[in-house]
Design a protein around this motif. Structure first.
Motif, short mmCIF file in Angstrom:
data_model
loop_
_atom_site.label_atom_id
_atom_site.label_comp_id
_atom_site.label_asym_id
_atom_site.label_seq_id
_atom_site.Cartn_x
_atom_site.Cartn_y
_atom_site.Cartn_z
N ARG A 236 0.84 -1.20 0.00
CA ARG A 236 0.00 0.00 0.00
C ARG A 236 0.88 1.25 0.00
NH1 ARG A 236 -4.61 0.18 -1.09
NH2 ARG A 236 -5.84 -1.68 -0.78
N LEU A 237 0.53 2.22 -0.78
CA LEU A 237 1.31 3.46 -0.82
C LEU A 237 0.64 4.55 0.02
CD1 LEU A 237 2.60 1.98 -3.27
CD2 LEU A 237 2.66 4.17 -4.45
N ARG A 238 1.46 5.26 0.79
CA ARG A 238 0.99 6.47 1.47
C ARG A 238 1.78 7.62 0.86
NH1 ARG A 238 2.49 9.40 6.13
NH2 ARG A 238 4.20 7.96 6.65
N LEU A 239 1.06 8.51 0.17
CA LEU A 239 1.74 9.58 -0.58
C LEU A 239 2.03 10.80 0.29
CD1 LEU A 239 -0.23 9.40 -3.97
CD2 LEU A 239 1.79 8.11 -3.25
N ASN A 240 2.92 11.66 -0.21
CA ASN A 240 3.27 12.93 0.45
C ASN A 240 3.71 12.74 1.90
OD1 ASN A 240 2.66 14.56 -1.83
ND2 ASN A 240 0.49 14.22 -1.40
N ALA A 241 4.49 11.70 2.12
CA ALA A 241 4.94 11.38 3.47
C ALA A 241 6.24 12.13 3.77
CB ALA A 241 5.17 9.88 3.60
N ASP A 242 6.33 12.78 4.95
CA ASP A 242 7.60 13.45 5.29
C ASP A 242 8.46 12.60 6.21
OD1 ASP A 242 6.23 13.66 7.64
OD2 ASP A 242 6.16 15.86 7.68
N HIS A 243 7.97 11.41 6.52
CA HIS A 243 8.78 10.44 7.28
C HIS A 243 8.13 9.07 7.07
CE1 HIS A 243 5.33 10.93 9.90
NE2 HIS A 243 5.69 9.82 10.51
N ALA A 244 8.83 8.02 7.47
CA ALA A 244 8.24 6.68 7.42
C ALA A 244 7.97 6.20 8.84
CB ALA A 244 9.20 5.72 6.71
N GLU A 245 6.81 5.57 9.04
CA GLU A 245 6.53 4.93 10.33
C GLU A 245 7.38 3.66 10.43
OE1 GLU A 245 4.59 6.31 12.46
OE2 GLU A 245 3.50 7.77 11.23
N ALA A 246 7.44 3.10 11.62
CA ALA A 246 8.31 1.93 11.84
C ALA A 246 7.98 0.77 10.89
CB ALA A 246 8.19 1.47 13.29
N ALA A 284 10.19 -6.65 -4.69
CA ALA A 284 11.24 -7.65 -4.43
C ALA A 284 11.65 -7.64 -2.96
CB ALA A 284 12.45 -7.38 -5.32
N MET A 285 11.57 -6.46 -2.32
CA MET A 285 11.92 -6.34 -0.90
C MET A 285 10.79 -6.85 0.00
SD MET A 285 13.38 -2.46 -1.21
CE MET A 285 13.61 -2.09 0.53
N GLY A 286 9.61 -7.10 -0.61
CA GLY A 286 8.46 -7.53 0.18
C GLY A 286 7.82 -6.40 0.96
N ALA A 287 8.01 -5.16 0.50
CA ALA A 287 7.46 -4.00 1.22
C ALA A 287 5.93 -4.00 1.13
CB ALA A 287 8.01 -2.71 0.62
N MET A 288 5.25 -4.05 2.26
CA MET A 288 3.78 -4.07 2.27
C MET A 288 3.19 -2.71 2.58
SD MET A 288 3.27 -6.92 1.10
CE MET A 288 1.49 -6.79 1.02
N HIS A 289 3.96 -1.85 3.22
CA HIS A 289 3.51 -0.49 3.53
C HIS A 289 4.60 0.46 3.08
CE1 HIS A 289 0.06 -1.94 5.84
NE2 HIS A 289 0.88 -2.92 6.19
N ILE A 290 4.24 1.37 2.18
CA ILE A 290 5.25 2.21 1.54
C ILE A 290 4.91 3.68 1.73
CG2 ILE A 290 6.36 2.77 -0.67
CD1 ILE A 290 5.22 -0.16 -1.52
#
Ligand code: TXA
Ligand code: MG
Length: 316
Positions: A236-246, A284-290
């Motif tokens: 899932r993509l979260r746009l316009n993010a100024d940081h990443a959650e854990a 490829a990294m298996g990223a589920m939250h982006i």
């Protein structure tokens, strides 16, 4: 974009060699085909392909047609099937583009396919196009050589009027005989016409010995540009993010400490060149939250944001 010196090249051996050299070094060269003039770049070079979009001012990424000198070259990049063989035999070289499964090891830029696993390919008939493709000896991505939203060019003067100062060269090959884009046939499933063009639909059907799906048929695949999320990473993509959650993987832009960075120096053309490659890397990294950094909506940023919005759109 800084202005570029645009050379008008004659279609003699020297002009063709200069155009091939421009392609080899990652530049943009417009060239004649029998349909319309194409704006060519090395289809394996992300930066060169991004420069096509920048020069055309295209507000979204649509997959591009790859031009090759002959059938043997096509078979290096795509899986040929029976339908493709029949149509290629009948209409190549010529005003027909086939959409075929992309070979995994093809090495084609993700910006050419817009992240799809298929490739639009064409063997043009124009002698100058054939000579250029033979001299370059590689895949040439080329949309029509006009600024986005304008009419397709059928003379070198049309190309010059729209793109002077934005591309490296225009190879002059006179007037295009067909003057209309190629007919696009999707051969990845039931043969379907995606775009009517230089080869009549009746001739395609006659060659195959049965009717083909047409753009108005509901079963015909939509042209990729019209699909909301034709390629999206699994996460899932979260746009316009100024940081990443854990729990998030960060796809950054500019001077941020992200997991992947579209362009650490904040350059939208570089970001475009990296976009599809990095979306695939996230899978490829298996990223589920982006989490995705904001990308300025200027130049190619518009096309990047269009693609990111599609990728972030809700899906089933
Ligand atoms: O005659 C032509 O086809 C000219 C000359 C230069 O070859 N090229 C041209 O390119 O008209 P362009 O970019 O203006 O149009 C390419 C079309 C787009 O509508 C795109 O969606 C479709 O081809 N296309 C390309 N690759 C595709 C793919 N893998 N699947 C479905 N459609 C594809
Ligand atoms: Mg076009």
């Amino acid at each position: 974009m800084s202005p570029t010196q645009t050379s008008l090249l004659k279609n003699d051996a020297r002009g063709i060699e200069r155009a091939a050299n421009i392609l080899r070094t990652g530049g943009l060269a417009a060239f004649p085909t029998e349909t319309v003039y194409g704006l060519g770049a090395d289809a394996r070079n992300d930066h060169a392909v991004a420069a096509i979009y920048a020069a055309k001012g295209r507000p979204s990424f649509n997959p591009l047609i790859v031009h090759l000198p002959d059938l043997a070259a096509v078979a290096r990049y795509c899986e040929m099937n029976e339908t493709a063989h029949k149509l290629a035999q009948a209409f190549w070289p010529g005003a027909m583009t086939l959409v075929l499964p992309l070979r995994a090891d093809a090495g084609i830029s993700g910006l050419v396919t817009a992240g799809l696993q298929t490739l639009g390919v064409r063997v043009p008939q124009h002698p100058v196009a054939s000579a250029l493709l033979a001299a370059f000896d590689g895949p040439v991505a080329a949309p029509s050589a006009n600024p986005s939203g304008r009419i397709s060019p059928t003379t070198a003067a049309h190309v010059a009027a729209g793109l002077t100062g934005k591309i490296d060269a225009i190879l002059d090959g006179g007037d295009c005989a067909v003057g209309l884009e190629s007919t696009i046939v999707d051969c990845t499933g039931t043969p379907a016409i995606l775009r009517a063009g230089g080869v009549p639909v009746d001739a395609i059907a006659a060659c195959l010995g049965h009717p083909v799906l047409q753009p108005r048929d509901p079963a015909t695949p939509k042209s990729p540009g019209q699909l909301l999320s034709h390629y999206a990473p699994r996460g899932r993509l979260r746009l316009n993010a100024d940081h990443a959650e854990a729990h998030e993987t960060w796809l950054g832009f500019g001077a941020v400490d992200a997991d992947l960075n579209l362009s650490p120096r904040g350059d939208v053309t570089e970001a475009a060149a990296n976009l599809f490659k990095m979306l695939h890397q996230l899978d490829a990294m298996g990223a589920m939250h982006i989490a995705v950094s904001p990308v300025p909506d200027t130049g190619l940023g518009q096309a990047i944001n269009d693609r990111l919005k599609r990728a972030a759109a809700p899906r089933d």
